[in-house]
Design a protein around this motif. Structure first.
Motif, PDB file in Angstrom:
ATOM      1  N   ASP A  25      -9.916   1.321   3.809  1.00  0.00           N
ATOM      2  CA  ASP A  25      -9.710   0.996   2.400  1.00  0.00           C
ATOM      3  C   ASP A  25      -9.895   2.273   1.581  1.00  0.00           C
ATOM      4  N   ALA A  26      -8.880   2.666   0.850  1.00  0.00           N
ATOM      5  CA  ALA A  26      -8.937   3.915   0.083  1.00  0.00           C
ATOM      6  C   ALA A  26      -9.930   3.841  -1.063  1.00  0.00           C
ATOM      7  N   VAL A  27     -10.263   2.631  -1.505  1.00  0.00           N
ATOM      8  CA  VAL A  27     -11.186   2.478  -2.627  1.00  0.00           C
ATOM      9  C   VAL A  27     -12.630   2.418  -2.140  1.00  0.00           C
ATOM     10  N   SER A  28     -12.943   1.487  -1.237  1.00  0.00           N
ATOM     11  CA  SER A  28     -14.330   1.295  -0.806  1.00  0.00           C
ATOM     12  C   SER A  28     -14.723   2.159   0.379  1.00  0.00           C
ATOM     13  N   LYS A  29     -13.741   2.722   1.078  1.00  0.00           N
ATOM     14  CA  LYS A  29     -13.928   3.536   2.284  1.00  0.00           C
ATOM     15  C   LYS A  29     -14.346   2.707   3.501  1.00  0.00           C
ATOM     16  N   THR A  51       2.212  -0.174   5.771  1.00  0.00           N
ATOM     17  CA  THR A  51       1.912  -0.010   7.187  1.00  0.00           C
ATOM     18  C   THR A  51       2.799  -0.866   8.089  1.00  0.00           C
ATOM     19  N   TRP A  52       3.273  -0.212   9.144  1.00  0.00           N
ATOM     20  CA  TRP A  52       3.981  -0.847  10.241  1.00  0.00           C
ATOM     21  C   TRP A  52       3.261  -0.453  11.531  1.00  0.00           C
ATOM     22  N   PHE A  53       3.157  -1.402  12.457  1.00  0.00           N
ATOM     23  CA  PHE A  53       2.474  -1.144  13.722  1.00  0.00           C
ATOM     24  C   PHE A  53       3.323  -1.621  14.891  1.00  0.00           C
ATOM     25  N   ARG A  75      -2.015   5.106   0.890  1.00  0.00           N
ATOM     26  CA  ARG A  75      -2.410   6.203   0.016  1.00  0.00           C
ATOM     27  C   ARG A  75      -2.247   7.543   0.740  1.00  0.00           C
ATOM     28  N   SER A  76      -2.600   7.562   2.034  1.00  0.00           N
ATOM     29  CA  SER A  76      -2.475   8.799   2.801  1.00  0.00           C
ATOM     30  C   SER A  76      -2.518   8.485   4.291  1.00  0.00           C
ATOM     31  N   ILE A  77      -1.948   9.379   5.089  1.00  0.00           N
ATOM     32  CA  ILE A  77      -2.048   9.315   6.549  1.00  0.00           C
ATOM     33  C   ILE A  77      -2.450  10.697   7.035  1.00  0.00           C
ATOM     34  N   GLU A  91      -4.322   0.773   0.107  1.00  0.00           N
ATOM     35  CA  GLU A  91      -4.723  -0.224  -0.880  1.00  0.00           C
ATOM     36  C   GLU A  91      -4.455  -1.574  -0.232  1.00  0.00           C
ATOM     37  N   GLN A  92      -5.503  -2.281   0.136  1.00  0.00           N
ATOM     38  CA  GLN A  92      -5.366  -3.543   0.844  1.00  0.00           C
ATOM     39  C   GLN A  92      -5.125  -4.687  -0.123  1.00  0.00           C
ATOM     40  N   GLN A  93      -4.060  -5.428   0.101  1.00  0.00           N
ATOM     41  CA  GLN A  93      -3.785  -6.631  -0.675  1.00  0.00           C
ATOM     42  C   GLN A  93      -4.318  -7.826   0.101  1.00  0.00           C
TER      43      GLN A  93
END
Length: 224
Positions: A25-29, A51-53, A75-77, A91-93
């Motif tokens: 999570d880019a916000v909470s880490k 994201t695709w896996f 946000r970043s890879i 950013e997790q929805q």
């Protein structure tokens, strides 16, 4: 430093053509999940911004959140020093886990002498990290009856109203010269500010960087 173009060959793919991807999570880490990416899924992730896996059980590509709506906006890879692991900040929805949990990592293994109690961590700001993670969890899971759930469901106007109310309470406590009351009201204000940051998707780290930039900025003597 000049930014170089990324090549898929920079990643060390395993014998099945996959690489593990840790999603944070880019916000909470908080670490949300771990999955595998193939060349194609990494390329689609880069191109789509989501994201695709690669599913090893179904042997097919899968777009995170395609059916649940719980997509992950990237946000970043980054890849590690060996090139054999990816770190994807998102950013997790909604919830990241298929169980409906905020994170897939919710099962504890007791370790002798270990603690994650911020009061015992030796870091006087550790409580803020835990509070940020808890608020992020509430934002994703929306547990019934939780006050934080109520705030998120009412929306930003309600959150801003509470920030305003708590700011006024801080002022009153200060004017009353009551430090017990002040401590309580400041705690309420910090909590509601952090709820607001989560609602806006703004990491506390960004606020810390802003404070650091201001602290390190040379002061100008404007006196004549």
């Amino acid at each position: 430093m000049t930014e170089q173009a990324f090549s898929l060959d920079a990643v060390k793919w395993d014998r099945d053509g996959l690489v593990p991807a840790i999603v944070q999570d880019a916000v909470s880490k908080e670490v949300l999940m771990m999955a595998y990416m193939s060349r194609e899924s990494l390329q689609k992730s880069v191109e789509s911004g989501e994201t695709w896996f690669w599913s090893r059980s179904r042997q097919e590509l899968w777009h995170k959140g395609a059916t649940s709506g719980h997509i992950q906006k990237i946000r970043s890879i980054k890849y590690d020093c060996d090139g054999d692991t990816l770190l994807v900040r998102v950013e997790q929805q909604g919830a990241a886990c298929h169980t409906g949990r905020y994170s897939c990592f919710y099962n504890d293994i007791p370790v002798e002498g270990a603690t994650d109690d911020p009061r015992e961590a030796g870091d006087r700001f550790a409580m803020l990290n835990q509070l940020e993670a808890t608020i992020a969890e509430r934002y994703a899971e929306r547990p019934s009856g939780a006050y934080t759930t109520y705030l998120f469901e009412k929306g930003v106007d309600k959150i801003l109203k509470k920030v305003g109310e708590e700011s006024a309470e801080v002022i009153i406590a200060s004017k009353n010269q009551d430090n017990d009351e002040l401590r309580s009201e400041v705690s309420d204000l910090i909590f509601h500010l952090m709820v607001l940051l989560r609602e806006r998707g703004l990491p506390l780290d960004d606020v810390m960087r802003e404070l650091g930039a201001r602290h390190n900025k040379p002061t100008t003597n404007k006196m004549r």
